[in-house]
Design a protein around this motif. Structure first.
Motif, PDB file in Angstrom:
ATOM      1  N   ILE A  74       0.842  -1.201   0.000  1.00 50.68           N
ATOM      2  CA  ILE A  74       0.000   0.000   0.000  1.00 50.68           C
ATOM      3  C   ILE A  74       0.876   1.250   0.000  1.00 50.68           C
ATOM      4  O   ILE A  74       0.566   2.247  -0.664  1.00 50.68           O
ATOM      5  N   ILE A  75       1.971   1.201   0.723  1.00 59.92           N
ATOM      6  CA  ILE A  75       2.905   2.333   0.736  1.00 59.92           C
ATOM      7  C   ILE A  75       3.453   2.592  -0.665  1.00 59.92           C
ATOM      8  O   ILE A  75       3.567   3.741  -1.101  1.00 59.92           O
ATOM      9  N   SER A  76       3.772   1.505  -1.385  1.00 61.36           N
ATOM     10  CA  SER A  76       4.268   1.670  -2.764  1.00 61.36           C
ATOM     11  C   SER A  76       3.182   2.246  -3.667  1.00 61.36           C
ATOM     12  O   SER A  76       3.474   3.035  -4.572  1.00 61.36           O
ATOM     13  N   TRP A  77       1.922   1.869  -3.421  1.00 63.19           N
ATOM     14  CA  TRP A  77       0.827   2.443  -4.199  1.00 63.19           C
ATOM     15  C   TRP A  77       0.717   3.953  -3.953  1.00 63.19           C
ATOM     16  O   TRP A  77       0.527   4.726  -4.898  1.00 63.19           O
ATOM     17  N   ILE A  78       0.834   4.338  -2.719  1.00 63.16           N
ATOM     18  CA  ILE A  78       0.757   5.772  -2.379  1.00 63.16           C
ATOM     19  C   ILE A  78       1.869   6.538  -3.084  1.00 63.16           C
ATOM     20  O   ILE A  78       1.648   7.643  -3.612  1.00 63.16           O
ATOM     21  N   GLN A  79       3.059   5.971  -3.125  1.00 62.27           N
ATOM     22  CA  GLN A  79       4.173   6.621  -3.809  1.00 62.27           C
ATOM     23  C   GLN A  79       3.892   6.796  -5.295  1.00 62.27           C
ATOM     24  O   GLN A  79       4.179   7.855  -5.875  1.00 62.27           O
ATOM     25  N   GLU A  80       3.314   5.775  -5.913  1.00 63.91           N
ATOM     26  CA  GLU A  80       2.987   5.869  -7.337  1.00 63.91           C
ATOM     27  C   GLU A  80       1.929   6.947  -7.586  1.00 63.91           C
ATOM     28  O   GLU A  80       2.014   7.714  -8.547  1.00 63.91           O
ATOM     29  N   ILE A  81       0.919   7.001  -6.722  1.00 67.61           N
ATOM     30  CA  ILE A  81      -0.131   8.015  -6.861  1.00 67.61           C
ATOM     31  C   ILE A  81       0.468   9.414  -6.710  1.00 67.61           C
ATOM     32  O   ILE A  81       0.135  10.338  -7.471  1.00 67.61           O
ATOM     33  N   ASP A  82       1.359   9.580  -5.758  1.00 65.32           N
ATOM     34  CA  ASP A  82       2.007  10.883  -5.544  1.00 65.32           C
ATOM     35  C   ASP A  82       2.807  11.298  -6.778  1.00 65.32           C
ATOM     36  O   ASP A  82       2.760  12.463  -7.205  1.00 65.32           O
ATOM     37  N   GLU A  83       3.559  10.361  -7.329  1.00 63.76           N
ATOM     38  CA  GLU A  83       4.376  10.679  -8.497  1.00 63.76           C
ATOM     39  C   GLU A  83       3.516  11.050  -9.705  1.00 63.76           C
ATOM     40  O   GLU A  83       3.849  11.974 -10.456  1.00 63.76           O
ATOM     41  N   CYS A  84       2.409  10.331  -9.868  1.00 65.82           N
ATOM     42  CA  CYS A  84       1.515  10.640 -10.985  1.00 65.82           C
ATOM     43  C   CYS A  84       0.883  12.017 -10.802  1.00 65.82           C
ATOM     44  O   CYS A  84       0.766  12.798 -11.746  1.00 65.82           O
ATOM     45  N   ASN A  85       0.496  12.349  -9.574  1.00 65.94           N
ATOM     46  CA  ASN A  85      -0.091  13.661  -9.300  1.00 65.94           C
ATOM     47  C   ASN A  85       0.933  14.768  -9.509  1.00 65.94           C
ATOM     48  O   ASN A  85       0.618  15.835 -10.044  1.00 65.94           O
ATOM     49  N   GLN A  86       2.161  14.514  -9.111  1.00 64.07           N
ATOM     50  CA  GLN A  86       3.217  15.499  -9.330  1.00 64.07           C
ATOM     51  C   GLN A  86       3.449  15.734 -10.819  1.00 64.07           C
ATOM     52  O   GLN A  86       3.650  16.871 -11.259  1.00 64.07           O
TER      53      GLN A  86
END
Length: 571
Positions: free
Chosen positions: A28-40
């Motif tokens: 789940i932590i890795s998913w959050i990182q991916e979502i953050d990068e996509c939003n950035q």
């Protein structure tokens, strides 16, 4: 306007954080990182682009909103851990596709504003394009969706079967375990679906080749396919000799590119045949047999006509033809003219798809047999088995197709009871790419072109830096998803190649010198195919050159539909 889309990513992040707080899991932590990068990545776009908004609307409808609803369900569940574990594989694939969207965001904004997909549908360019595009509805959308859902289950069984092949490579016990395991998955579709999602999230080349070659390598699937094929009067496998020295080599093509001779048209001065001793060994050994296999390519021959073989093959006519075609051979000075009154005057040369890594003439008989029966006694079909990646690198596959084309054009009539007055060069996906490449080489070397081209969902552009909205279909396609297409195309196009500068890799970018000389073309595509956008661009280029071309788009269908038992109205 981008703020609302960014808010969706923030919402997903918040819900994932909430779930992680009650059920910590590193994934789940890795998913959050991916979502953050996509939003950035999204927020880094400082201006609106018409394709950017269109793409975000697509991903929001197809991926983001359903994912948010699923996360809401998990949040409200009494047993978050159980529900999360049950759907973890699916959610991981959603995140993978969102990360691919991140890559798209980097190239979307570089698309020129005058690109045809940035223009309104009432623009004169689109008005002209639509005159040459035929939209075909095979059935109601709901029926097609239900049919593809069932077909996806079949693909799931194939994926589970292919994984077993990876896990048990033993040549003796492996097939037994595969067949037993595959039968067991028929009773457990849910697990088979999970395996499919796991594999297409991060596919390996071995898995893809196992899956796409399942009809060729699996005795079980092979027997099943044979039982389902249409009967045909003539079905033979020929081994056709390489008669000329290689035309397609990597060094030769690179030299032409470097010396700016790629589009130089050469006067025909004969074919450069292989050395005499090898040539005559091939001519004198049992004709079209497996003997000297290393000097031959395999082709499957189909026809509704029973009488395709000549009773006697007279080598003197073949030798005469060699003499005529090459000034380096002076063996027999005078021979009588070859009389050819054969009824079979139409030839189809079919180049199969499979991403250059898999499939064969056998796996494509689901439609080539139908072609042969439909087209009648005056037609013969040659379906080639070219060498595959990764064992054989580009342009080995083109060379095999080139050799078959020359043999059909110049020598087939001496072996077979045919008189090839019309030759249609057909290809699907990778095969469509190579069919265009063969035509380009014919133009360059002043070799007679085929009468027509029939291209099904051709891969006309292998330059991954070019975007069009149809590429987004790869994010929701479970038959030919973006993850798999990127893998196999990357296997064919090596890192030291520039796809946009080599027309044999990306025909879309070929010089008008080549495109303006192509024969008439019919293209078949599906509306849900990620390759359709580049094919529409190819249509646009051909129309701008006043060429004869039409495109049939089958609504609701995705990549590879000719292998799905779909009727071909183009015939």
């Amino acid at each position: 306007m981008l703020e609302s889309y960014s808010e969706n990513f923030v919402l997903i992040r918040q819900k994932l954080v909430n779930i992680a707080m009650t059920n910590y899991d590193p994934i789940i932590i890795s998913w959050i990182q991916e979502i953050d990068e996509c939003n950035q990545q999204l927020q880094s776009n400082k201006y609106d682009h018409p394709l950017l908004i269109q793409s975000l609307e697509f991903i929001t409808e197809k991926l983001i909103n359903p994912f948010i609803q699923q996360l809401v369900t998990i949040e409200s569940s009494k047993d978050i851990t159980k529900l999360l574990n049950k759907n973890k594989v699916h959610y991981n694939y959603v995140i993978k596709r969102i990360s691919l969207m991140k890559e798209f965001l980097q190239i979307i904004v570089n698309t020129p504003r005058d690109d045809i997909f940035c223009l309104p549908q009432d623009d004169k360019i689109w008005v002209e394009l639509k005159k040459n595009i035929i939209q075909i509805d095979l059935d109601h959308a709901e029926v097609l969706i239900k049919a593809f859902a069932h077909f996806n289950d079949v693909i799931s069984i194939g994926c589970a079967y292919a994984r077993l092949g990876d896990e048990y490579p033993n040549p003796v016990f492996g097939p037994i375990i595969q067949n037993l395991g595959g039968a067991a998955y028929l009773l457990n579709f849910e697990r088979a679906r999970q395996i499919k999602i796991e594999e297409i999230t991060n596919p390996s080349l071995q898995f893809v080749t196992n899956l796409w070659s399942i009809q060729d390598k699996s005795a079980f699937f092979k027997v099943f396919m044979k039982l389902s094929l249409q009967n045909i009067n003539t079905h033979k496998k020929f081994y056709i000799p390489y008669l000329t020295k290689p035309m397609f080599t990597f060094d030769k093509l690179q030299q032409e590119i470097n010396q700016k001779e790629l589009y130089k048209i050469n006067e025909f001065k004969g074919l450069h045949f292989i050395d005499d001793d090898v040539l005559f060994k091939l001519l004198n050994y049992p004709l079209l047999s497996k003997d000297h296999r290393q000097h031959k390519l395999k082709a499957r021959v189909l026809s509704s006509n029973k009488d395709i073989m000549r009773e006697d093959v007279d080598l003197k006519y073949i030798i005469q033809q060699i003499q005529i075609l090459s000034p380096t051979h002076h063996i027999i000075n005078h021979l009588p003219v070859f009389q050819n009154n054969s009824q079979i005057t139409k030839v189809v040369i079919q180049i199969h798809g499979g991403g250059w890594v898999a499939m064969s003439s056998f796996s494509h008989q689901s439609y080539t047999r139908k072609w042969a029966n439909y087209m009648g006694d005056d037609t013969i079909i040659f379906s080639i088995d070219y060498r595959l990646c990764p064992k054989y690198q580009y342009p080995s596959q083109l060379e095999d197709c080139w050799q078959l084309y020359l043999w059909v054009l110049y020598f087939s009539q001496y072996y077979l009871n045919i008189n090839p007055k019309q030759i249609v060069l057909a290809g699907d996906s990778a095969g469509g790419n190579m069919a265009l490449g063969i035509c380009f080489r014919c133009i360059k070397e002043s070799i007679p072109l085929p009468t027509a081209l029939l291209l099904a969902y051709p891969a006309v552009n292998l330059d991954f830096s070019k975007f069009n909205p149809y590429l987004l279909n790869g994010l929701i396609d479970e038959i030919a998803p973006s993850t798999v297409l990127q893998l196999v195309l990357g296997c064919y196009v090596q890192s030291n190649m520039d796809p946009k500068n080599d027309p044999y890799i990306s025909p879309l970018f070929a010089d008008p010198i080549f495109l303006s000389k192509l024969p008439k073309i019919t293209i078949l595509c599906g509306s849900q195919d990620s390759l359709t956008g580049d094919t529409i661009k190819f249509l646009h280029r051909m129309l701008s050159l006043k060429k004869q071309i039409k495109m049939l788009i089958y609504n609701g269908l995705s990549h590879g539909f000719m292998n799905f038992e779909v009727p071909l109205l183009a015939l």
